[in-house]
Design an enzyme around this catalytic site. Structure first.
Site: not given
Ligand code: CP3
Length: 357
Positions: A33, A37
């Site tokens: 990941r 964000r």
């Protein structure tokens, strides 16, 4: 240069060197990941664009794939997509809800629901292969890792209808109706294998099999109900010509079983890498395993844990530095950059070399 599989042949790529048993120039590092964000450039590129729309927009998926490579100088890109993308391409009504994860409108409950899952057809994931091609043109010598979810983790999302703490409906089907369970796991295994194969044909250098929720099972049940289906996917990846990384969370008890048909074993942060090496045999290359929350600790504590993990990783035949699970969205990118720099500044240790016979 490319081989018959269209995979670019990458010179001096530490990640591929370690997987092939060669001594790398530096300890390879990437983060699960790593695109997401935590990066301001990700938040701005994704503004107003739903997650699944981003996955099916090749230029954007390629840009998001490249962002962490540019920022951190990591030794691999992970293809920007999601484990539910092939299921969405099949027409299943799945959405990815921010802060929640995949949500499935009509959870699977009956054998008839399972029988209705279609097979993946060629062409349904053209947007994915296009995104891979775009990313590869800009990646140069940095390998691109493709991935697929594993049958158990996907089954859990489909049966529970979303993320689940106890996986109770999944286990009810698994323990209660072995025929329906095997039918579901088989069709998912074929879909995962096909999803991996088309990424390999498009040029990814390795494939990671994510079985994030499999740690919810005891070993005997993993071996009986899940392993044959995961092995089907792992064998298909090998046949298609790419090295494999197999990863799950809270899998301490499962590691030897998960190591059987893989080239690299991902280890979460709960098991030290030297303990993992003892459990699975030191010839297996390990990947991991900094606790993603450690990135929030003061610099000195963080760097000394990085050093410790590198030392523990030297007990195996090779080590790819990573987190023990995905980057937490509120992580500070500067702390992640410090980790990459520390790994790169550290001299490559002497890894375990199997005795020559
Ligand atoms: O950098 C990368 O690793 C990019 C690719 C990637 C994503 N998801 C992008 C993503 C990968 C490899 C995944 C795998 C994935 N997706 C897994 C296996 C890995 C793991 O973490 O255990 C799982 C279980 C999923 C399912 C899923 N998708 C979850 C749990 C979430 C998080 C929900 C949330 O908002 O917290 C998603 C959404 C998702 N997938 C995001 C990203 C960048 C966040 C979406 C957003 O930015 O709005």
């Amino acid at each position: 240069m490319s081989n018959s599989l269209q995979q670019p042949v990458l010179e001096n790529a530490p990640l591929l060197d370690v997987i092939s048993g060669r001594r790398p120039q530096n300890i390879p590092v990437w983060f699960m990941r790593q695109a997401g964000r935590s990066l301001p450039e990700y938040r701005s590129a994704r503004e107003g664009i739903p997650m699944l729309e981003a996955c099916f927009t090749p230029e954007l998926a390629a840009e998001l794939t490249l962002q962490p490579v540019k920022r951190y100088g990591v030794d691999a890109a992970i293809f920007f997509s999601d484990i539910v993308v092939p299921l969405v391409a099949l027409g299943l009504k799945i959405d990815i809800v921010a802060g929640v994860g995949p949500v499935f409108e009509k959870p699977l409950r009956t054998p008839a629901d399972i029988a209705a899952i279609p097979e993946l057809q060629p062409g349904q994931l053209d947007k994915v292969t296009q995104a891979i091609s775009f990313a590869l043109t800009e990646l140069g010598n940095t390998p691109l890792i493709g991935f697929t979810g594993a049958p158990y983790t996907l089954a859990s999302y489909l049966i529970e209808g979303g993320p689940s703490k106890n996986h109770e409906n999944t286990k009810a089907l698994m323990y209660g109706d072995e025929t329906a369970w095997n039918a579901l796991m088989s069709v998912l295994a074929r879909i995962c294998a096909e999803y991996a194969r088309l990424q390999i044909a498009a040029g990814v250098s390795a494939v990671q099999l994510f079985d994030s929720w499999v740690g919810s099972l005891p070993l005997a049940d993993y071996v009986k109900y899940v392993k044959p289906h995961s092995d089907f996917v792992l064998k298909a990846i090998k046949t298609a010509g790419a090295p494999r990384i197999h990863f799950g969370v809270t899998t301490g008890e499962l590691l030897p079983a998960m190591a059987e048909h893989t080239d690299v074993l991902g280890v979460d942060f709960r098991v030290p890498l030297d303990t993992a090496a003892q459990r699975v045999g030191r010839q297996t290359v390990l990947q991991g395993n900094l606790d993603p929350a450690f990135v929030f600790a003061p610099k000195e504590a963080l760097l000394s844990r990085v050093d410790q993990i590198i030392h523990q990783g030297s007990a195996a035949a090779g080590h790819i530095f990573n987190l023990g699970h995905g980057v937490i969205p509120s992580s500070n990118p500067d702390a992640l950059k410090r980790v990459v720099d520390r790994v790169h500044e550290t001299e490559v240790p002497e890894y375990y070399v199997a005795d020559q016979v």
